[in-house]
Design an enzyme around this catalytic site. Structure first.
Site, mmCIF file in Angstrom:
data_model
loop_
_atom_site.group_PDB
_atom_site.id
_atom_site.type_symbol
_atom_site.label_atom_id
_atom_site.label_comp_id
_atom_site.label_asym_id
_atom_site.label_seq_id
_atom_site.Cartn_x
_atom_site.Cartn_y
_atom_site.Cartn_z
ATOM 1 C CB ALA A 59 1.683 3.738 1.476
ATOM 2 C CG ASP A 96 14.570 3.357 2.698
ATOM 3 O OD1 ASP A 96 13.956 2.510 2.376
ATOM 4 O OD2 ASP A 96 15.753 3.597 2.298
ATOM 5 C CE1 TYR A 114 -1.345 2.654 -3.050
ATOM 6 C CE2 TYR A 114 -3.711 2.311 -3.376
ATOM 7 C CZ TYR A 114 -2.436 2.998 -2.211
ATOM 8 O OH TYR A 114 -3.676 3.255 -1.237
#
Length: 278
Positions: free
Chosen positions: A54, A30, A119
């Protein structure tokens, strides 16, 4: 053994199909749980690592900045430092969104970065973390990932093209769709090269050819899929999104060919393979 972080993403799926692995899911590693990635590497003791995981929800990242940076930067820092301390080569996938999308010249690996959305900034922070760790690594920037899996432009066009007679598609964003299978194969090649020669570490670009707009790609999808849907070209201004998209996503891939001997694929051939798989 090449350990892959990521299991359900387009590139991770193709890596598994090409025989890489194990490919770790979020439950197994995780990125939002500090220490989980270092523990996974210690447990598997790989010869190389490919990070295909990602946070890729570009628009949602504008309102979810903390999570985007946790997955794309903080966790990548942990991953890169762990690999560097063990001398394990790391191939990390990045994006053309680290650039501002200005001009028409293909972006070189040495060009100044200037991301225009959350992002892009989170991915750039991840890149910087990989470099700072100092281990053998390759940062592979790519663009417009497509495949027969997950959610992507090609699958959307196939669905909408079968439902409508005309579609309005952005024509002023220029880049190239790059097939996940080709990216996966390049990652495996680079991982093996880094194992043999860590001096090949660095930042590389990998993007299919020729350059095209989203509208061009849509027309190619409809033609190859034999769908009678026409395309109306529109500017990005007529298709507003929460996150700014770069108009110029062209990548100069000459360093990848020169230093790694990897040729860029033709996206039209990759599109044909995707449509056959679908």
């Amino acid at each position: 053994m090449i350990l892959v972080f990521g299991q359900s993403g387009q590139i991770a799926i193709e890596l598994a199909l090409l025989g890489a692995g194990p490919c770790l899911s979020r439950a197994q590693a995780d990125f939002e749980n500090p220490g989980a990635l270092a523990a996974a590497i210690a447990a598997h003791r790989p010869d190389a690592v490919i990070n295909a995981a990602a946070y890729t929800a570009v628009d949602r990242a504008e309102e979810d900045e903390a999570r985007a940076f946790q997955v794309n930067a903080c966790a990548v820092e942990e991953l890169a430092q762990t690999c560097a301390e063990a001398g394990i080569p790391l191939v990390h996938i990045s994006t053309d969104y680290v650039f501002d999308g200005s001009g028409t010249t293909p972006w070189r690996v040495t060009d100044l970065t200037n991301p225009q959305n959350v992002y892009g900034r989170s991915k750039l922070a991840g890149e910087n973390a990989v470099r700072a760790a100092g281990g053998p690594h390759a940062i592979l920037r790519t663009s417009w990932v497509v495949s027969a899996h997950g959610n992507n432009f090609v699958k959307t066009m196939v669905r909408l093209g079968a439902e409508r007679e005309t579609l309005s598609v952005v024509a002023d964003q220029i880049g190239a769709p790059t097939c996940a299978r080709d990216i996966a194969a390049a990652c495996l090649d680079i991982a093996q090269q880094l194992r043999m020669d860590p001096s090949k570490s660095g930042t590389y670009h990998y993007q299919a050819r020729p350059f095209a707009s989203w509208a061009d790609v849509a027309r190619a999808v409809f033609e190859q899929a034999d769908l009678r849907c026409s395309v109306a070209d529109i500017p990005s201004a007529q298709y507003p999104t929460p996150a700014t998209r770069p108009l110029n996503s062209r990548l100069d891939c000459s360093a990848t060919k020169h230093h790694l001997g990897i040729e860029m694929p033709d996206w039209r051939a990759g599109l044909k393979a995707i449509l056959q798989e679908l």
